[in-house]
Design an enzyme around this catalytic site. Structure first.
Site, PDB file in Angstrom:
ATOM      1  N   LYS A 158      -7.644   0.047  11.741  1.00 19.17           N
ATOM      2  CA  LYS A 158      -6.778  -1.357  10.236  1.00 19.17           C
ATOM      3  C   LYS A 158      -5.798  -0.314  10.190  1.00 19.17           C
ATOM      4  O   LYS A 158      -4.211  -0.733   9.866  1.00 19.17           O
ATOM      5  CB  LYS A 158      -7.929  -1.326   9.438  1.00 19.17           C
TER       6      LYS A 158
ATOM      7  N   HIS B 218      -1.432  11.166  -0.789  1.00 17.55           N
ATOM      8  CA  HIS B 218      -1.980   9.844  -1.679  1.00 17.55           C
ATOM      9  C   HIS B 218      -1.431  10.889  -3.035  1.00 17.55           C
ATOM     10  O   HIS B 218      -0.583  10.520  -4.162  1.00 17.55           O
ATOM     11  CB  HIS B 218      -3.065   8.663  -2.259  1.00 17.55           C
TER      12      HIS B 218
ATOM     13  N   GLU C 171       0.761  -1.540   0.017  1.00 11.87           N
ATOM     14  CA  GLU C 171      -0.237  -0.441   0.127  1.00 11.87           C
ATOM     15  C   GLU C 171       1.007   1.453   0.180  1.00 11.87           C
ATOM     16  O   GLU C 171       1.655   1.305   0.455  1.00 11.87           O
ATOM     17  CB  GLU C 171      -0.846   0.195   0.932  1.00 11.87           C
TER      18      GLU C 171
ATOM     19  N   ASP D 109       4.435 -14.398  11.487  1.00  6.86           N
ATOM     20  CA  ASP D 109       3.076 -15.176  11.193  1.00  6.86           C
ATOM     21  C   ASP D 109       2.229 -13.447  11.955  1.00  6.86           C
ATOM     22  O   ASP D 109       1.535 -13.230  12.436  1.00  6.86           O
ATOM     23  CB  ASP D 109       2.851 -15.942  11.960  1.00  6.86           C
TER      24      ASP D 109
HETATM   25  C1  MEV Z   1      -5.642   2.568   4.945  1.00  6.94           C
HETATM   26  O1  MEV Z   1      -5.302   2.000   5.146  1.00  6.94           O
HETATM   27  C2  MEV Z   1      -5.740   2.931   6.708  1.00  6.94           C
HETATM   28  C3  MEV Z   1      -6.806   4.385   7.375  1.00  6.94           C
HETATM   29  O2  MEV Z   1      -8.110   4.208   6.864  1.00  6.94           O
HETATM   30  C4  MEV Z   1      -6.190   4.535   8.906  1.00  6.94           C
HETATM   31  C5  MEV Z   1      -7.831   5.021   9.386  1.00  6.94           C
HETATM   32  O3  MEV Z   1      -9.197   5.735   9.050  1.00  6.94           O
HETATM   33  O4  MEV Z   1      -7.166   5.685  10.250  1.00  6.94           O
HETATM   34  C6  MEV Z   1      -6.580   5.511   6.268  1.00  6.94           C
END
Ligand code: MEV
Length: 426
Positions: free
Chosen positions: A264, A378, A80, A280
């Site tokens: 995430k 980005h 990513e 792992d």
């Molecule tokens: C994207 O890979 C991760 C985010 O969505 C994390 C977040 O929203 O805190 C940007």
């Protein structure tokens, strides 16, 4: 130790970056070449079944990390964009407040033994606890090497699960110090060796004998303090950014929909290090999310608050079962080199670095979300790739990128036009 604060690292060529990292980690020519070649087909064929090829990921280096007073360059394996840049940026912010402080528990894993068909679960539980030492001694005989290194069985717990679709059961937990191993193999072997004795002691029938990935005895914690001035941007004063980040955390603290995305973001950093070091990542993911839901409601793994001086204070706590020996950590050539680049001595130190990277990644994401949004970052990265594809080199890259981002037009033909303008200027 030289500083990991490497300004403009991203502007260097792959060769220049590699040279800096090789020097940092003391890699020789063959090892440096290995960074590109990675795993061979023959090695892959010994790792899993039915191999037909290799599946590669980019390996990047996050810079600027200061953790427990020590500088680290962080190898991250991830597909990513923006993750490595985000971690490096957040690590620079954290440096302003003294870097990350991280700590870990002893590397104790939990192995579970499920006992069924018991006449009286209470009696069975008491019988197991009465023979605790016998079970611990037996568990220690399964891996004398770990015991010699100071690890081994630490305790036996016995939990009654009163209600389940198949009735009441007893679940025995073997607490086992795995030292520098992740521990799955050792703990599974120990649980399997205890099973017949557990049946003899309880009069019941053992079904499962397996490690738990909710490694909540093997927690890692990181903390950082960011002074508000470090968070200031062209459009946002530092104290406002602190407040907005605290508000962003507030939603993740109470709402599972946001908490999943917030976590995430943490795992973007954690997994990239876990994968780079051959660990792992499914085990780490499973443990993280189970822990996030430990009180019956899924929550953010990190906390962001404002202290009395107006600083932003971040904390992350999560189970982190990582090894520096065993599994792919020493078999996979790139994983071995990633450990060399990190320079970690123990699995605990690796977990301390990894949890700090998770906190950094979380900060990078929520800082961007609470201010300009993540698309700008980005866009800059994308513009950089397009500028390079158009032939820009050195200072030309920034010049072309700045203009494309300002115009919000990121296209190869525009990059070529801008590059021609820049070159025509002198
Ligand atoms: C994207 O890979 C991760 C985010 O969505 C994390 C977040 O929203 O805190 C940007």
């Amino acid at each position: 130790m030289p500083s990991s604060r490497l300004s403009g690292f991203y502007k260097l060529s792959v060769e220049e970056r590699t040279r800096i990292v090789a020097e940092w980690a003391g890699l020789d020519e063959a090892e440096t070449a290995m960074l590109r070649q990675s795993l061979t087909l023959a090695q892959a064929d010994k790792m899993i079944e039915n191999v037909i090829g290799l599946h590669a990921l980019p390996l990047g280096i996050a810079v600027n990390f200061l953790i427990n007073g020590r500088d680290y360059l962080i190898p991250m394996a991830i597909e990513e964009p923006s993750v490595v840049a985000g971690a490096s940026y957040a690590a620079r912010l954290a440096r302003e407040g003294g870097g990350f402080h991280a700590e870990t528990d002893e590397p104790v894993m939990i192995g579970q033994i499920q006992v069924l068909d018991l006449e009286d679960v209470e009696v069975a539980r008491a019988a197991v606890l009465a023979q605790k030492q016998r079970l611990l001694d037996l568990a220690n005989r399964t891996d004398p090497v770990i015991v010699r290194l100071g690890g081994g069985a630490r305790d036996i717990e016995a939990r009654i699960v009163p209600e389940s679709p198949v009735g009441p059961m007893l679940v025995i937990h073997l607490l086992y110090d795995c030292r520098d191993a992740m521990g799955a193999n050792t703990v599974n072997t120990a649980c399997e060796s205890l099973a017949p004795v557990v049946e003899e002691i309880t009069g019941g029938r053992v079904n499962l004998r397996i490690l738990s990935n909710l490694a909540d005895r093997r927690m890692a914690r990181a903390r950082c303090v960011i002074p508000p001035h470090a968070l200031e941007t062209k459009d946002f004063p530092g104290p406002l950014v602190v407040d907005r980040i605290v508000e962003a955390h507030a939603l993740a603290a109470v709402d599972p929909y946001r908490a999943a995305t917030h976590n995430k973001g943490i795992m973007n950093g954690v997994d990239a290090v876990v994968i780079a070091t051959g660990n792992d990542w499914r085990a780490v993911e499973a443990g993280a999310h189970a822990y996030a839901a430990r009180d019956g409601r899924y929550r953010s793994l990190s906390v962001w608050e404002k202290d009395a001086e107006g600083n932003l204070v971040g904390r992350l706590e999560m189970p982190l079962a990582l090894g520096t020996v065993g599994g792919a950590t020493r078999v996979h050539p790139t994983a071995r080199l990633a450990l060399r680049i990190l320079g970690v001595e123990t699995a605990r130190e690796l977990a301390e670095v990894t949890v700090a990277v998770g906190l950094a990644q979380n900060l990078a994401a929520i800082r961007a979300l609470a201010t300009e949004g993540i698309q700008r970052g980005h866009m800059e990265l994308h513009a950089r790739q397009v500028a390079i594809a158009a032939g820009a080199v050195g200072d030309e890259i920034d010049w072309v990128v700045d203009r494309m981002v300002a115009e919000r037009v990121i296209r190869l033909d525009r990059a070529q036009e801008l590059l021609a303008d820049y070159r025509g200027r002198d």
